[in-house]
Scaffold this motif. Sequence first.
Motif, short mmCIF file in Angstrom:
data_model
loop_
_atom_site.label_atom_id
_atom_site.label_comp_id
_atom_site.label_asym_id
_atom_site.label_seq_id
_atom_site.Cartn_x
_atom_site.Cartn_y
_atom_site.Cartn_z
N SER A 16 -1.32 4.91 1.11
CA SER A 16 -0.99 6.42 0.62
C SER A 16 -1.53 7.60 1.72
CB SER A 16 -2.13 6.67 -0.77
OG SER A 16 -3.13 6.78 -0.58
N ARG A 21 4.81 11.79 1.35
CA ARG A 21 5.13 12.06 -0.20
C ARG A 21 4.09 12.07 -1.16
NH1 ARG A 21 10.94 9.20 -0.58
NH2 ARG A 21 11.29 10.57 -2.32
N SER A 22 3.05 11.42 -0.60
CA SER A 22 1.75 11.13 -1.55
C SER A 22 1.00 12.33 -1.66
CB SER A 22 1.00 9.92 -1.21
OG SER A 22 -0.26 9.87 -1.53
N ALA A 62 3.53 3.02 -4.03
CA ALA A 62 4.35 4.16 -4.38
C ALA A 62 5.82 3.69 -3.90
CB ALA A 62 4.21 5.49 -3.86
N TYR A 64 9.48 4.89 -3.76
CA TYR A 64 10.45 5.69 -4.22
C TYR A 64 11.93 5.42 -4.60
CZ TYR A 64 6.62 8.41 -2.64
OH TYR A 64 5.14 8.83 -2.29
N ALA A 69 5.04 3.56 -9.35
CA ALA A 69 3.53 3.75 -8.47
C ALA A 69 2.62 2.83 -9.25
CB ALA A 69 3.25 5.01 -8.42
N PHE A 96 4.11 12.59 -7.85
CA PHE A 96 4.91 11.62 -7.73
C PHE A 96 6.29 11.86 -8.67
CE2 PHE A 96 1.23 9.20 -6.37
CZ PHE A 96 1.59 8.76 -5.08
N GLU A 99 8.83 13.37 -6.97
CA GLU A 99 9.59 12.58 -6.00
C GLU A 99 10.36 11.64 -6.66
OE1 GLU A 99 9.43 13.33 -2.66
OE2 GLU A 99 8.30 14.76 -2.65
N ILE A 101 9.51 9.49 -9.16
CA ILE A 101 8.64 8.37 -9.79
C ILE A 101 8.41 8.52 -11.27
CG2 ILE A 101 6.58 6.97 -9.60
CD1 ILE A 101 6.72 6.99 -6.52
#
Length: 187
Positions: A16, A21-22, A62, A64, A69, A96, A99, A101
Amino acid sequence: MHEIEPYYNWQHIYVSEEDERSPFYGAEHSQFEYTDTIYNYYIHPQWDFFGSKNLYLKVLMADYEEGYAIIEMIGEWNDAVENDIMTLKREVLEAFMNEGIYKFILIAENVLNFHSGDRDYYEELHEELSDGEGWIICLNMPEQTQYDFKGARLNQFIELMELDNWRVYKPYHLFKKIDETLSKRLS
């Protein structure tokens, strides 16, 4: 508690701190300095602080493309005083969700206590995930913690599941197993 590390056998697949993107991108962890505590008990430095005093986590995966996740947690989940669900939702899950998730596996075998508060954030989270055709589950929450969680009737928003051997799966296979189980229950 200081000896309980986040699960690390998937680090060759995902980290992560290296994921732009985390919400934990760029976080640095010492291997030797123990600074964070839960009720005056030091915890392993690999756990991530997300704003809760007594609940820490580690994003183990995670994905995508698949939209899921896997997050491991440790400590006390306290909605009565700290409103941990709000902090978790705002600081981690929404990052998330932004993004793409919408499916979350919370590994809760090290969540030793639960204190309920308002149900509003659970309802809101459930609705938002459902709108995105997603879900959230807690995996392997200890029995005494489940008792309080079920007593507050929150398991209608966050499903509780047991899968003792989750570590033998690769992240994608764990996700598919849980996703298929949930799909069968809903159909």
